[in-house]
Design an enzyme around this catalytic site. Sequence first.
Site, PDB file in Angstrom:
ATOM      1  N   ILE A 271     -12.574 -83.193 -28.976  1.00  0.00           N
ATOM      2  CA  ILE A 271     -11.431 -82.566 -28.321  1.00  0.00           C
ATOM      3  C   ILE A 271     -11.398 -81.080 -28.676  1.00  0.00           C
ATOM      4  O   ILE A 271     -11.169 -80.706 -29.829  1.00  0.00           O
ATOM      5  CB  ILE A 271     -10.119 -83.239 -28.757  1.00  0.00           C
ATOM      6  CG1 ILE A 271     -10.152 -84.740 -28.433  1.00  0.00           C
ATOM      7  CG2 ILE A 271      -8.917 -82.575 -28.085  1.00  0.00           C
ATOM      8  CD1 ILE A 271      -8.993 -85.520 -29.043  1.00  0.00           C
TER       9      ILE A 271
ATOM     10  N   TYR B 232     -10.727 -83.388 -33.402  1.00  0.00           N
ATOM     11  CA  TYR B 232     -10.034 -82.279 -32.736  1.00  0.00           C
ATOM     12  C   TYR B 232     -10.444 -80.964 -33.386  1.00  0.00           C
ATOM     13  O   TYR B 232     -10.405 -80.827 -34.605  1.00  0.00           O
ATOM     14  CB  TYR B 232      -8.526 -82.510 -32.839  1.00  0.00           C
ATOM     15  CG  TYR B 232      -7.638 -81.456 -32.203  1.00  0.00           C
ATOM     16  CD1 TYR B 232      -8.112 -80.586 -31.225  1.00  0.00           C
ATOM     17  CD2 TYR B 232      -6.313 -81.340 -32.568  1.00  0.00           C
ATOM     18  CE1 TYR B 232      -7.289 -79.638 -30.641  1.00  0.00           C
ATOM     19  CE2 TYR B 232      -5.472 -80.408 -31.987  1.00  0.00           C
ATOM     20  CZ  TYR B 232      -5.963 -79.550 -31.030  1.00  0.00           C
ATOM     21  OH  TYR B 232      -5.150 -78.616 -30.459  1.00  0.00           O
ATOM     22  N   CYS B 233     -10.857 -80.000 -32.562  1.00  0.00           N
ATOM     23  CA  CYS B 233     -11.210 -78.658 -33.023  1.00  0.00           C
ATOM     24  C   CYS B 233     -12.337 -78.762 -34.059  1.00  0.00           C
ATOM     25  O   CYS B 233     -13.355 -79.400 -33.805  1.00  0.00           O
ATOM     26  CB  CYS B 233      -9.961 -77.970 -33.565  1.00  0.00           C
ATOM     27  SG  CYS B 233     -10.182 -76.224 -34.018  1.00  0.00           S
ATOM     28  N   LEU B 234     -12.178 -78.170 -35.236  1.00  0.00           N
ATOM     29  CA  LEU B 234     -13.221 -78.259 -36.256  1.00  0.00           C
ATOM     30  C   LEU B 234     -13.418 -79.689 -36.747  1.00  0.00           C
ATOM     31  O   LEU B 234     -14.490 -80.028 -37.261  1.00  0.00           O
ATOM     32  CB  LEU B 234     -12.884 -77.347 -37.438  1.00  0.00           C
ATOM     33  CG  LEU B 234     -12.991 -75.847 -37.164  1.00  0.00           C
ATOM     34  CD1 LEU B 234     -12.591 -75.052 -38.399  1.00  0.00           C
ATOM     35  CD2 LEU B 234     -14.388 -75.464 -36.720  1.00  0.00           C
TER      36      LEU B 234
END
Length: 379
Positions: free
Chosen positions: A143, A115-117
């Site tokens: 994501i 998720y994200c980074l």
Amino acid sequence: MVGRDVATAPGEVIFRNELIELIQYAPTTTTVAAEPLLIVPAWIMKYYVLDLSTTHSLVRHLVGSGFTVFMISWKNPDGGDASQGIADYLRRGLAAALDAIDTIAPGERVHAAGYCLGGTLLAIGAAAIARDSDERLASLTLIASQVDFTEAGELTLFIDEAQVRFLEDVMSIEGVLEARQMAGAFQMLRSNDLIWSRVVRDYLLGERTPMTDISAWNADAMRMPARMQGEYLRGLFLQNDLAEGRFTVDGRPIALGDIRTPIFALGTERDHVAPWRSVYKINLLTDTEVTFALVSGGHNRGVVSAPGQDTGAYARIGTATREDPYRDPDDWRSSHEPRDGSWWPLWSDWMKTRSSGHAAARAPRESLAPAPGAYVLKR
């Protein structure tokens, strides 16, 4: 309260080192997909955005859908962690978690989601794994994650070489970038939503916004080690080394095009942090099957979209094989009709079709501490 109102999915910390705690969640089904699932959250956020209140917990949905779920909980760094960089997060984070999972599900490939980074880190790790002919990943889910930062959204208004040097000077003293410093930049990205609307509501109208699970999580931010911050902002964000083939792992370059595992990539329509057209670029940079989903909402609320809880939720989804020609993002969007409802079941069904079969449910056999563990509680 963490562990009481949020981060309540039952589980055990089954591995710990100086950087992560690895949580294995207790099964709620008698059989599970043969391949376990590892979730890699961003290192700048507490993991429990994916395990909020009982009705908003992606973890509970995945466990209930028949997956053995593992979650990385990152340590909140302090000044003593200033030298921790991307290589450390790969080795003592992603690689250590995969090795620990192998002791519990020996020989099984792993569905991995970031998720994200956390997705950016996972993509780096997946490219290194593919380069080294390691086939331990069954699928890869990104994501709201970027791997190409040339169109990285409104953050480009605040980050340039001078700003990176300034942050490095600040971090040379404290060893970390404080959460309040990161939060300020992200609030400015959405000043109308996060600052002025609150001023009008709280101070001019005299209304107080009730605390929600996601707003409580949003206030529980983490620090970032000085080295990691510099490598991310300069190497990935400013220089775009990952997308342009200059990024190295263990002294050797990696290429996203080496990834052959199927990819599920998710973008959110109103994302100010990882704009969906930027997330969509994974289609240009890999040579594998890519299923792309574009969902309603923003960077957090679009992801935290529990079935039956968000009546306005919808998702567009489509799969491109290696043989299919590339389509630009706006053409892709116009040719895929939205489906009402949460994207969570679409994703869990996608993983099931890419699983090899079923196994008996795996309960945690060892425990260093009950979930949510100790690292998530560190301020």
